[in-house]
Design a protein around this motif. Structure first.
Motif, short mmCIF file in Angstrom:
data_model
loop_
_atom_site.label_atom_id
_atom_site.label_comp_id
_atom_site.label_asym_id
_atom_site.label_seq_id
_atom_site.Cartn_x
_atom_site.Cartn_y
_atom_site.Cartn_z
N UNK A 45 0.71 -1.24 0.12
CA UNK A 45 0.16 0.10 0.17
C UNK A 45 0.67 1.35 -0.06
N UNK A 46 1.88 1.30 0.65
CA UNK A 46 2.85 2.47 0.71
C UNK A 46 3.48 2.90 -0.67
N UNK A 47 3.51 1.87 -1.54
CA UNK A 47 4.29 2.26 -2.62
C UNK A 47 3.33 1.76 -4.00
N UNK A 48 2.25 1.17 -3.93
CA UNK A 48 1.27 1.20 -5.04
C UNK A 48 0.70 2.11 -5.65
N UNK A 49 0.97 2.27 -7.01
CA UNK A 49 0.16 3.44 -7.57
C UNK A 49 -0.73 2.98 -8.65
N UNK A 50 -2.06 3.19 -8.21
CA UNK A 50 -3.12 2.57 -9.16
C UNK A 50 -3.13 2.95 -10.39
N UNK A 51 -2.55 3.95 -10.95
CA UNK A 51 -2.34 4.19 -12.42
C UNK A 51 -1.41 3.09 -13.09
N UNK A 52 -0.71 2.19 -12.44
CA UNK A 52 0.05 1.31 -12.93
C UNK A 52 -0.79 0.14 -13.24
N UNK A 53 -0.62 -0.48 -14.51
CA UNK A 53 -1.79 -1.70 -14.69
C UNK A 53 -1.05 -2.95 -14.52
N UNK A 54 -1.82 -3.96 -14.10
CA UNK A 54 -1.02 -5.13 -13.66
C UNK A 54 -2.15 -6.01 -12.82
N UNK A 55 -1.64 -6.79 -11.95
CA UNK A 55 -2.48 -7.65 -11.15
C UNK A 55 -2.02 -8.05 -9.82
N UNK A 56 -2.47 -8.33 -8.88
CA UNK A 56 -2.05 -8.57 -7.37
C UNK A 56 -2.22 -9.90 -7.28
N UNK A 57 -1.04 -10.51 -6.81
CA UNK A 57 -0.89 -12.00 -6.51
C UNK A 57 -0.45 -11.84 -5.01
N UNK A 58 -1.50 -12.34 -4.30
CA UNK A 58 -1.69 -12.04 -2.85
C UNK A 58 -1.88 -13.37 -2.03
N UNK A 59 -0.91 -13.14 -1.10
CA UNK A 59 -0.93 -14.47 -0.01
C UNK A 59 -2.16 -14.08 1.00
#
Length: 209
Positions: A45-59
């Motif tokens: 959350x500290x570094x994520x920029x929502x403008x960056x496309x992609x996906x989240x692989x989340x434990x």
């Protein structure tokens, strides 16, 4: 924002297990993916920029903010990113809860890498489609905002009455002449950047969401 391409998309990998982050990141990079890793939901959350496309692989299970709590936070903040959960101990209730909240998939460790790759590729496509739709909606609303009050009145009548869009019908309802309706209609189409009333009606969902 420039049009996003699949090549620019990033896999955001969040897992508190160092060995999982290292091994998965290495494997995905070998397959040509761009990967950013994080040891916790908080660091993501500290570094994520929502403008960056992609996906989240989340434990799913992490100390502090766990995977489901991170998903709920993103939903509350209206941050839309496809999420693929991975878990070593998640059961059916957890997976159902995650999927109901919009997760793309829920993979239990150990899983076959090709399954994760398929999920990532599908998530990238979904993310890019969502971004294009949001950009199209934003652009349509911006153009709609340029209409005058009377033009909006004509446009709203057309949208609300798609089977009664003749100049005479609109003029009768709004108490203006058909010639004036024709003028407003032409200006509406010009400002909205569309070529027909049918296109205006198609855009109506974007204007009212």
């Amino acid at each position: 924002m420039n049009s996003a391409t699949e090549e620019q998309s990033t896999v955001f990998l969040v897992d508190d297990d160092d060995s999982v982050r290292v091994s998965l990141s290495r494997a995905l990079k070998k397959r040509g993916f761009q990967v950013s890793t994080f040891p916790s939901a908080e660091s993501f959350l500290e570094s994520y920029d929502p403008r960056q496309p992609g996906c989240l692989v989340l434990d799913y299970g992490m100390p502090g903010l766990n995977g489901l709590e991170l998903q709920q936070h993103l939903v509350r903040e209206r941050i839309s990113i496809p999420i693929i959960f991975i878990s070593g101990h998640g059961g059916i209730p957890e997976s159902v809860q995650a999927m109901k909240a919009g997760a793309v998939d829920f993979l239990e460790k150990p899983f076959r890498q090709h399954l994760l790759v398929e999920c990532i590729e599908s998530s990238f496509r979904k993310d890019l489609e969502n971004r294009k739709y949001r950009e199209s909606t934003r652009s349509a609303r911006e153009r709609y905002g340029q209409l005058t009050a009377r033009e909006k009145e004509v446009a709203q009548f057309i949208i609300a009455n798609p089977s009664h869009t003749s100049s005479k019908e609109i003029g009768r309802e709004l108490d203006i002449s058909p010639r004036t309706v024709d003028h407003h209609r032409a200006r509406i189409l010009e400002k909205m950047g569309i070529g027909s009333v049918a296109e205006l009606i198609d855009l109506s969902a974007s204007l009212t969401d």
